[in-house]
Design an enzyme around this catalytic site. Structure first.
Site, mmCIF file in Angstrom:
data_model
loop_
_atom_site.group_PDB
_atom_site.id
_atom_site.type_symbol
_atom_site.label_atom_id
_atom_site.label_comp_id
_atom_site.label_asym_id
_atom_site.label_seq_id
_atom_site.Cartn_x
_atom_site.Cartn_y
_atom_site.Cartn_z
ATOM 1 N N GLY A 125 0.780 -1.237 0.100
ATOM 2 C CA GLY A 125 -0.036 0.098 0.032
ATOM 3 C C GLY A 125 0.837 1.374 0.179
ATOM 4 O O GLY A 125 1.875 1.256 -0.546
ATOM 5 N N SER A 126 0.202 2.385 0.464
ATOM 6 C CA SER A 126 0.885 3.595 0.335
ATOM 7 C C SER A 126 2.124 3.847 1.321
ATOM 8 O O SER A 126 2.068 3.010 2.343
ATOM 9 C CB SER A 126 -0.055 4.646 0.766
ATOM 10 O OG SER A 126 -0.610 4.954 2.016
ATOM 11 N N GLU A 164 5.711 -3.389 0.896
ATOM 12 C CA GLU A 164 5.834 -3.057 -0.299
ATOM 13 C C GLU A 164 4.859 -2.054 -0.624
ATOM 14 O O GLU A 164 3.896 -1.840 -0.610
ATOM 15 C CB GLU A 164 5.608 -4.175 -1.320
ATOM 16 C CG GLU A 164 5.839 -4.100 -2.620
ATOM 17 C CD GLU A 164 5.043 -3.275 -3.568
ATOM 18 O OE1 GLU A 164 5.570 -2.112 -3.876
ATOM 19 O OE2 GLU A 164 3.925 -3.987 -3.820
ATOM 20 N N LEU A 165 5.860 -0.759 -0.571
ATOM 21 C CA LEU A 165 4.972 0.463 -0.656
ATOM 22 C C LEU A 165 4.986 1.219 -1.976
ATOM 23 O O LEU A 165 5.137 0.661 -2.992
ATOM 24 C CB LEU A 165 5.669 1.443 0.441
ATOM 25 C CG LEU A 165 5.899 0.826 1.744
ATOM 26 C CD1 LEU A 165 6.428 1.488 2.704
ATOM 27 C CD2 LEU A 165 4.280 0.291 2.274
ATOM 28 N N GLU A 197 3.802 10.635 -5.523
ATOM 29 C CA GLU A 197 3.093 9.364 -6.382
ATOM 30 C C GLU A 197 1.627 9.839 -6.721
ATOM 31 O O GLU A 197 0.767 10.143 -5.779
ATOM 32 C CB GLU A 197 3.272 8.257 -5.487
ATOM 33 C CG GLU A 197 2.622 7.152 -6.248
ATOM 34 C CD GLU A 197 2.584 5.591 -5.292
ATOM 35 O OE1 GLU A 197 2.702 4.631 -5.816
ATOM 36 O OE2 GLU A 197 2.481 5.865 -4.203
#
Length: 501
Positions: free
Chosen positions: A247-248, A269-270, A396
């Site tokens: 996610g973020s 895992e960003l 992002e």
């Protein structure tokens, strides 16, 4: 009322096979090995393209997490004690079931997550790849014989952690859930999965259906849709040994902090602000196709999306001309109409994307295409003249925005690509492969693709980033044994030693 709305959706198979009570599909229910009522009420699952209600599912709460953690911990030892071949068969059978569910899976990805048809097909295929790879993983060597003084035998062995908590996002809901669920189970763990509440069916319930049909014993897989309070409860639960989160970056920091406080293993895992570098010897038509695909695939809602298109100044105008033409020619709308660009996941994301575009234009960027939206459908957008410090360069976006910046030489390209704290993916396109590879080696990134754009993933490849893109951990491929197991050292002797005490 729910039954009528589902019927109105003109998709009989949306009334999913998890309906075991005769009620509306999944209404008020979660999965614990059986479909049981949730303590937290219901979640309305709506279609991003139309806003129509697709179904109601159960909303888990912290009490559901506590019950799931206890049940999973109780069920896990018997699963871990099975022969590896038996676990592999279950995972492989889940792949067979998931393969047979292809039409249903693709339809749900399109309706629930706003995926265009091609993206939904690829996601289904990749999910099958992750299942097959996890089944094979179960049969791989998992330890070493260590040197030791005879007659002692010394073995280092990878053993399951126990219960793995998975928190997955909306954008690739099936793949980003199954890439953790499948290897965690294959390694002998039980799993508690919290799919994004906007995509609980494609991100959770379809996976439960496949594993249940494959014969996974009850208690080993729990699907708990819910809000942040469910994720927080998972991070604190005493029976959950590990949290894997996709996610973020902001949410990942909170997950890492809370899970770390409870001494859990954490895999994060960003986000990413991924650079595609286009050198002056690149084929401009191929470069434009790569840039467009990387920036606009799935409306830019991918952690690996091409967030910065860095192009040599000699090709800048030609590239921008091609991107603008592509942006104006791509159909946008309801995925069921065969469009290339579907809707963003919700109104909040539309507002965020538009605010970044407007703020960047106000700071001096040029809007050459797009910058408009119809409901949740945001038009493919081209921003040029983007420089460091502008929101479109730094943030992002998670929307279909191609951000173009010119560079003068390789050193400047590297400097621009390495700006900021992210470090997930990068691509370099150029005719001289050696030169492109040398430039790529200077980029701070977890994935590097020479002569490709940034959205690349394969089940056998370790996936993860650096800096704000993750905590240095990886998932998939050889990394699965690292993440979903821990080392146990065992020594064996024919007789206990006669120590001098």
């Amino acid at each position: 009322m729910t039954k009528q709305l589902v019927s109105d959706a003109s998709d009989a198979h949306l009334d999913g096979p998890w309906n075991t009570s005769g009620d509306a599909p999944g209404e008020g229910r979660i999965f614990t090995g059986a479909w049981v009522p949730a303590r937290g009420g219901v979640i309305e699952v709506t279609e991003p393209a139309t806003g129509r209600l697709l179904t109601l599912v159960g909303r888990a709460d912290p009490a559901d997490v506590r019950a799931a953690g206890q049940a999973a911990r109780a069920a896990q030892p018997a699963w871990a004690a099975l022969l590896a071949a038996a676990r592999a068969r279950v995972v492989e059978d889940a792949a067979r079931v998931m393969g047979a569910m292809g039409d249903v899976v693709v339809r749900w990805l399109m309706r629930e997550g706003g995926s265009a048809g091609g993206k939904a097909q690829v996601e289904h295929e990749h999910a099958l790849g992750f299942l097959h790879h996890a089944a094979a993983m179960a049969l791989e060597p998992r330890g070493h014989i260590l040197a030791s003084a005879p007659p002692r035998t010394s073995v280092a062995e990878r053993v399951p952690l126990g219960v793995v908590g998975v928190i997955s996002p909306f954008n690739f809901p099936l793949v980003l859930s199954i890439r953790a669920v499948a290897p965690a189970l294959a390694a002998g763990n039980a799993v508690v999965l919290k799919p994004d509440p906007r995509t609980p069916v494609s991100g959770g319930f379809l996976i439960a259906q496949a594993f249940a049909a494959a014969g996974l014993p009850p208690g080993l897989l729990h699907i708990l849709p819910g809000g942040a309070e469910v994720g927080q409860a998972m991070c604190a639960d005493p029976d959950i040994a590990m949290i894997t989160f996709t996610g973020s970056t902001g949410a990942g920091r909170a997950v890492g902090e809370l899970a770390g406080r409870h001494l859990k293993k954490v895999q994060l895992e960003l986000g990413g602000k991924n650079a595609l570098v286009i050198l002056e010897d690149a084929d401009i038509d191929l470069a434009a196709r790569n840039a467009a695909w990387g920036a606009w695939l799935h409306q830019g809602q991918i952690c690996m999306s091409t967030g910065r298109i860095l192009v040599h100044h000699s090709l800048h105008d030609a590239l921008v001309e091609r991107l603008v033409a592509k942006a104006r020619g791509l159909p946008v709308g309801d995925p069921l109409d065969g469009v290339a660009i579907g809707p963003l996941i919700d109104a909040g994301q539309v507002a965020r994307v538009h605010a970044i575009v407007e703020a960047s234009v106000a700071a001096g960027a040029k809007l050459l295409a797009g910058g408009t939206h119809d409901g949740r459908c945001y038009a493919p957008t081209v921003l040029t003249g983007v420089t460091p410090g502008m929101p479109a360069f730094e943030e992002e976006i998670f929307g279909p925005v191609a951000v173009v910046t010119a560079f003068a030489d390789d050193d400047q390209a590297v400097d621009l690509a390495n700006r900021g704290n992210y470090g997930l993916a990068a691509g370099v396109i150029g005719a001289n492969v050696d030169r492109a590879a040398r430039l790529g080696a200077r980029l701070r990134t977890g994935h590097l693709h020479i002569n490709d754009q940034t959205v690349v993933a394969e089940p056998q490849a370790p996936f993860g980033g650096m800096g704000a893109s993750g905590n240095g951990s990886r998932i998939s491929g050889p990394a699965n044994w690292d993440e979903f197991t821990t080392w146990r050292w065992t020594t064996t002797q024919p007789q206990a030693p006669a120590y001098p005490f």
